[in-house]
Design an enzyme around this catalytic site. Structure first.
Site, short mmCIF file in Angstrom:
data_model
loop_
_atom_site.label_atom_id
_atom_site.label_comp_id
_atom_site.label_asym_id
_atom_site.label_seq_id
_atom_site.Cartn_x
_atom_site.Cartn_y
_atom_site.Cartn_z
N LYS A 67 0.89 -1.18 0.10
CA LYS A 67 -0.07 -0.15 -0.08
C LYS A 67 0.96 1.31 -0.03
O LYS A 67 1.75 1.50 0.87
CB LYS A 67 -0.79 0.07 1.08
N LYS A 91 4.92 2.57 8.36
CA LYS A 91 3.63 3.34 8.73
C LYS A 91 2.36 2.58 9.05
O LYS A 91 1.65 2.70 9.91
CB LYS A 91 3.43 4.27 7.56
N LYS A 103 5.23 1.91 -3.05
CA LYS A 103 5.24 3.15 -3.23
C LYS A 103 5.36 3.44 -4.79
O LYS A 103 6.28 2.44 -5.21
CB LYS A 103 6.26 4.08 -2.71
N THR A 187 -4.98 13.11 6.03
CA THR A 187 -3.44 13.15 6.58
C THR A 187 -3.27 14.26 7.56
O THR A 187 -2.75 13.97 8.58
CB THR A 187 -2.50 13.27 5.25
N ASN A 217 -1.49 19.19 -0.43
CA ASN A 217 -2.61 18.58 0.25
C ASN A 217 -2.35 18.51 1.78
O ASN A 217 -3.20 19.10 2.48
CB ASN A 217 -2.65 17.32 -0.29
N SER A 345 -7.28 5.70 3.70
CA SER A 345 -7.24 4.73 2.46
C SER A 345 -7.79 3.37 2.56
O SER A 345 -8.34 2.91 1.85
CB SER A 345 -5.83 4.88 1.84
N1 GLU Z 1 1.01 9.12 0.14
C1 GLU Z 1 0.43 8.87 1.33
C2 GLU Z 1 1.67 8.57 2.32
O1 GLU Z 1 2.59 8.58 2.20
C3 GLU Z 1 -0.92 8.00 1.41
C4 GLU Z 1 -0.60 6.82 0.89
C5 GLU Z 1 -2.06 5.92 1.00
O2 GLU Z 1 -3.00 6.37 1.25
O3 GLU Z 1 -1.84 4.87 0.57
O4 GLU Z 1 1.12 7.88 3.32
#
Ligand code: GLU
Length: 408
Positions: A67, A91, A103, A187, A217, A345
């Site tokens: 994810k 995370k 990623k 976030t 964002n 998410s």
């Molecule tokens: N890009 C965001 C992060 O760095 C969200 C990732 C997601 O929602 O999967 O956490």
């Protein structure tokens, strides 16, 4: 510039020294499962053909499908994406959601593309990756410079290729295309819950003077959320400039200015100043909400905040962590502070799979419970081990990942 993946490995080594992990686990977790690079040809509006490089790094899926977001940036490369994928694995474990870490990215300055070109690029990324992503395999999302609209093009492309139109392959979609309530602000909202849980413990006043680096964002929603809660955002910046007002910036008016001019710089309700000086403004809470490696060995001694809360990924280098720790400035680490995004998410993914729609209230209540619980656990761990919050968060996350790998 520090290589972000080397920083990540250094963070890993520093944290795992404090407690005992299986040596095999430590060896394994320093390597991603898979790194994918694709070429994305895009027919430009003027008829020429441009080639772009796209990436997906699938770091670890012991706890669930890979994810993590997809970043569009001219400086993005596979090393950066690898670091970001590693941080995603941690995370997701920090907030204990059933996801692994991945990623994606494209080396591109999206501001130079027309909407048609951006759509072609985004659909091209998904076409190139359609066999490696999927609701139970790897679930991308937005990151720097990628939007709900981009997510919806990608979801549509995946549906056309595979026939799976559930939308669960990607999160951060617009509400009308299967997105979740609250995902846009999640976030910043998650960071705010962590801040509220730890504010007193970290010695912050009831009304904080807040400085925010970045007005994308995460940053723009943070400005709004902290202001509405009665705090004062006294300075902020974007890639073009910075603005400050010691009495607190008028955030709704600043949004209007940014919408009209493309930058926070030049806003009449404050003083425009050099964005390089943003981090060094005196304040209670400094929120880096832009890119990696902002607080480094060379400038950590100039930080004049009481606490740093990382909404960006990787904004503080390991050397800077040491300086800030020695100066008694706690850093609430990215893998906790910005985990609200991936948490909501995951709620979106769950709603798509079950064909449900949760209210914003329900989403934020669930998010708050998770952020409060994990913030406290990390705080207690840091006290028990007399260490910083980043090492504590790493240890908790790694223990959960190790456990999942052992069970497999
Ligand atoms: N890009 C965001 C992060 O760095 C969200 C990732 C997601 O929602 O999967 O956490």
């Amino acid at each position: 510039m520090n290589n972000p993946f080397q920083n990540a490995l250094q963070q890993l080594e520093r944290a795992t020294k404090l407690t005992s992990f299986s040596p095999d686990f430590l060896k394994r977790i320093a390597y991603p499962d898979r790194q994918i690079r694709i070429t994305i040809p895009v027919k430009m509006d003027d008829g020429t053909l441009n080639m772009y490089e796209g990436y997906r790094v699938q770091f670890n899926n012991a706890r669930g499908p890979y994810k993590g977001g997809i970043r569009y940036h001219q400086d993005t490369d596979i090393e950066e994406v690898k670091a970001l994928a590693f941080w995603m694995a941690l995370k997701c474990a920090v907030v204990n959601i059933p996801m692994g870490g991945g990623k994606g990215g494209v080396t591109v300055n999206p501001k130079e593309l027309s909407k048609t070109e951006l759509e072609a690029l985004s659909r091209g990324w998904m076409r190139g990756m359609s066999d490696v992503v999927g609701p139970q395999k790897d679930v991308p999302a937005p990151d720097v410079n990628t939007t709900p609209e981009i997510m919806s093009w990608m979801a549509d492309e995946f549906g056309k290729i595979t026939g799976d139109t559930s939308g669960a392959v990607i999160t951060g979609k617009p509400i009308e295309n299967g997105g979740s309530q609250g995902r846009g602000t999640a976030t910043a909202q998650g960071g705010f819950y962590v801040f509220e849980t730890l504010r007193e413990k970290l010695g912050l006043p009831e009304v904080c003077r807040v400085v925010i680096q970045g007005f994308g964002n995460a940053g723009e929603h943070a400005a709004d959320i902290w202001t509405k809660a009665g705090h004062k955002v006294i300075a902020t910046s974007d890639s073009r400039g910075a603005i400050r007002n010691p009495d607190g910036l008028d955030i709704p008016a600043l949004y209007e200015h940014k919408k009209a001019t493309g930058s926070v710089a030049g806003f009449a309700g404050g003083e425009t100043f050099d964005a390089h000086e943003l981090l060094f403004q005196a304040c209670d809470l400094l929120i880096p909400a832009a890119l990696e490696n902002q607080i480094q060995e060379g400038n950590a001694n100039r930080i004049q905040a009481k606490v740093v809360l990382e909404l960006a990924n990787g904004p503080t280098t390991p050397e800077a962590d040491d300086t800030l720790f020695a100066r008694g400035i706690p850093v609430i680490p990215d893998i906790l502070a910005n985990a609200g995004g991936v948490t909501v998410s995951t709620f979106e993914w769950e709603q798509n799979l079950k064909d449900e729609h949760w209210s914003e209230e329900e989403v934020f209540e669930k998010l708050r419970v998770i952020m409060d619980r994990e913030a406290l656990e990390i705080f207690e761990k840091s006290k028990a081990l007399s260490t910083d919050l980043r090492r504590a968060a790493f240890i908790i996350a790694l223990e959960r990942i190790q456990q999942a790998m052992l069970e497999k």
